[in-house]
Enzyme design. Structure first.
Site, PDB file in Angstrom:
ATOM      1  N   ASP A 179       0.822  -1.203   0.000  1.00  0.00           N
ATOM      2  CA  ASP A 179       0.000   0.000   0.000  1.00  0.00           C
ATOM      3  C   ASP A 179       0.864   1.263   0.000  1.00  0.00           C
ATOM      4  O   ASP A 179       2.043   1.220  -0.352  1.00  0.00           O
ATOM      5  CB  ASP A 179      -0.964  -0.023   1.188  1.00  0.00           C
ATOM      6  CG  ASP A 179      -2.323   0.559   0.832  1.00  0.00           C
ATOM      7  OD1 ASP A 179      -2.421   1.796   0.709  1.00  0.00           O
ATOM      8  OD2 ASP A 179      -3.280  -0.215   0.675  1.00  0.00           O
ATOM      9  N   HIS A 219      -3.430   5.768   3.726  1.00  0.00           N
ATOM     10  CA  HIS A 219      -4.299   4.828   3.026  1.00  0.00           C
ATOM     11  C   HIS A 219      -4.079   3.399   3.509  1.00  0.00           C
ATOM     12  O   HIS A 219      -5.031   2.646   3.759  1.00  0.00           O
ATOM     13  CB  HIS A 219      -4.051   4.931   1.516  1.00  0.00           C
ATOM     14  CG  HIS A 219      -4.990   4.124   0.682  1.00  0.00           C
ATOM     15  ND1 HIS A 219      -4.621   2.966   0.034  1.00  0.00           N
ATOM     16  CD2 HIS A 219      -6.297   4.310   0.375  1.00  0.00           C
ATOM     17  CE1 HIS A 219      -5.654   2.482  -0.630  1.00  0.00           C
ATOM     18  NE2 HIS A 219      -6.682   3.277  -0.439  1.00  0.00           N
ATOM     19  N   SER A 397     -10.805   0.029  -2.308  1.00  0.00           N
ATOM     20  CA  SER A 397      -9.634  -0.063  -1.433  1.00  0.00           C
ATOM     21  C   SER A 397      -9.967  -0.784  -0.139  1.00  0.00           C
ATOM     22  O   SER A 397      -9.085  -1.380   0.492  1.00  0.00           O
ATOM     23  CB  SER A 397      -9.111   1.332  -1.090  1.00  0.00           C
ATOM     24  OG  SER A 397      -8.469   1.915  -2.188  1.00  0.00           O
TER      25      SER A 397
END
Length: 538
Positions: A179, A219, A397
């Protein structure tokens, strides 16, 4: 005037020839392969080798590192910077001018070079209008404060809570998360279960070339929380007792194909450590340099560097879970790479009522395969911030790691399955399996159904006199034997640890299991005839 015009063309041409390009240089061979293959622990950990053995996967030349002398010579070449390497694809990601990169083909060990700029390759296409396709939105967020029990819906939708009730929470499985960054994971309360119990095993920050993976963009923190987060009454991840490696492969400050190369290098490192599942909530379609960008007709499963990396990871026995992308409402709504990969389990998004989320990228792949494969909650998914705030967020995601965590949890219940079997059972449990759509693929998996189907791999023959019942059982199990038959029962937990040995016979055939934890156990009955099977303690 004509001479000046010709001179202008020449200057422009030379400028184009001198600008810095990204490319991959591929090698002919691996001269040291025999030595490495004869000494496998020099290239893989024991856990990685054990995973291959369990799935009957042989070592081959793709497991051998890139020849170091080749790396050294490319690094020393005029004007060349080595950015990343891949043993699986026997290649280096490099930067330099077109002239300096092309000069590498004179080296005897170089097979070919491929430019990220498609127009520089033989038969390369002309780049598309930069405004034609919107950039892939990897992190489509709509944050809302959510103070209580928000993760219930995203787990129950998959019947994941039923596996949790049976004490399957991902134990014994390792997930690698590829990520953009993981700030706060080492400090925020939702991750303290992982930190305290040493479930973060390590990682690497590829853009910065260091081990500071608790950094960069949040994220990855959000993504990890859907799997490993734990705040009682607010957020419970789908695999809170799995172990994790954290790899930063994404640089949110720019879009460049080197991120694909970082991705593949991270997947190879995950393989080295022996991980079972990879989750990657990343996708690639458009780059800052539009000459590097992909088109829908590139989404054929094995063309891009990243998709080839996914396929290699899957061939090594790793389940690779990839988000479909968030382009469903754009002019180019199809999946990005590596979600197109043949070996990827690609995840779309639905809302709390299991309705397709309009932002979720659609299929099929350009060559007509079902994509996304399955879906999970990606609209209003409950996640944690780096400071520990629990809120909701939108995007494939988050539907991707919700599934990745459930894969680990499911696999912890039936650890003898191969990666291919795991993927097959998950797909077959989904509600649209017999009528897949471009929006939801095979639909929403039912992990309890997948578990039931997996436990049926070794059915008792109808006329067989040996029988174990009831199954599932709460307090005791009975072994039905032939007359005068006796033998020894060995009972094992999901980690393969022997927890009970008892001699049984026709008239002494009951085993007390009321003190065992809920879950799946494996028995071996050894006598003149041997039987193996599984039981569920509920």
């Amino acid at each position: 005037m004509k001479k000046l015009y010709f001179l202008l063309i020449l200057v422009v041409a030379n400028f184009g020839y001198a600008q810095i390009e990204d490319a991959w240089v591929y090698f002919n061979d691996k001269p040291s392969s025999a030595t490495f293959l004869a000494n496998p622990l020099t290239m893989l950990t024991q856990r990685s080798l054990d995973r291959r053995t369990a799935q009957n996967i042989s070592l081959d030349i793709t497991d051998v590192p890139v020849e170091q002398t080749y790396i050294t010579q490319i690094t020393a070449a005029t004007g060349i910077t080595v950015m990343a390497k891949s043993k699986w694809l026997n290649a280096l990601h490099i930067r330099g001018t077109q002239a300096d990169i092309q000069a590498l083909t004179a080296l005897s060990f170089v097979n070919n070079v491929k430019f990220a700029n498609h127009s520089l390759n033989p038969g390369g296409r002309i780049s598309q209008n930069a405004n034609k396709i919107q950039a892939v939105n990897k992190n489509l967020d709509a944050q809302v404060t959510y103070n209580y029990g928000g993760s219930q819906n995203q787990i129950e939708m998959l019947n994941g809570h039923l596996l949790h009730q049976q004490n399957f929470t991902g134990q014994g499985k390792i997930i690698a998360v590829l990520d953009a960054g993981f700030p706060g994971v080492n400090t925020a309360a939702p991750f303290q279960n992982l930190i305290t119990n040493n479930k973060i095993l390590g990682g690497y920050n590829f853009p910065d070339a260091n081990t500071n993976y608790f950094s960069r963009n949040n994220h990855g923190t959000n993504v990890l929380s859907t799997m490993g987060g734990f705040v009682e009454g607010q957020l419970v991840g789908t695999a809170p007792n799995s172990q994790y490696y954290l790899f930063i492969t994404e640089d949110v400050n720019s879009e460049n194909p080197v991120e694909e190369s970082y991705w593949v290098e991270a997947a190879e490192l995950a393989d080295y450590y022996g991980v079972d599942v990879i989750n990657s909530s990343l996708g690639y379609l458009n780059y800052d340099n539009t000459n590097y960008s992909y088109q829908y007709d590139d989404m054929i499963g094995n063309k891009t560097f990243a998709s080839r990396g996914v396929n290699m990871a899957f061939s090594k026995g790793i389940v690779v879970v990839i988000s479909a992308g968030n382009s469903g409402a754009t002019v180019e709504p199809h999946i990005a790479t590596p979600g197109d990969a043949i070996g990827a389990l690609t995840i779309g998004a639905v809302n709390s009522t299991e309705v397709y989320a309009s932002f979720s990228s659609i299929g099929p792949s350009f060559d007509g395969r079902v994509k996304p494969d399955v879906c999970a909650k990606g609209a209003g998914t409950t996640v944690s911030s780096p400071t520990g705030t629990i809120y909701t967020s939108n995007g494939t995601s988050f539907s991707s790691p919700v599934i990745a965590g459930m894969i680990a949890t499911f696999w912890s219940a039936v650890p003898t399955l191969t990666a291919q079997q795991v993927v097959n059972f998950v797909k077959q449990s989904a509600d649209n399996y017999n009528a897949p759509t471009n929006q939801k693929g095979y639909g929403i998996p039912d992990f309890q159904l997948a578990l039931n189907n997996a436990l049926g791999l070794e059915p008792i023959e109808p006329n067989q006199s040996f029988l174990v019942y009831p199954n599932p059982a709460e307090n005791q199990i009975t072994f039905q034997l032939e007359k005068k038959q006796k033998g020894i029962v060995y009972l094992y937990d999901v980690l393969g640890q022997n927890i009970l040995i008892k001699e049984i016979s026709e008239n002494n055939n009951v085993i007390d299991i009321q003190n065992l934890s809920n879950g799946v156990y494996y028995y071996n009955f050894e006598s003149d005839k041997a039987f193996k099977g599984k039981i569920i303690k509920k």
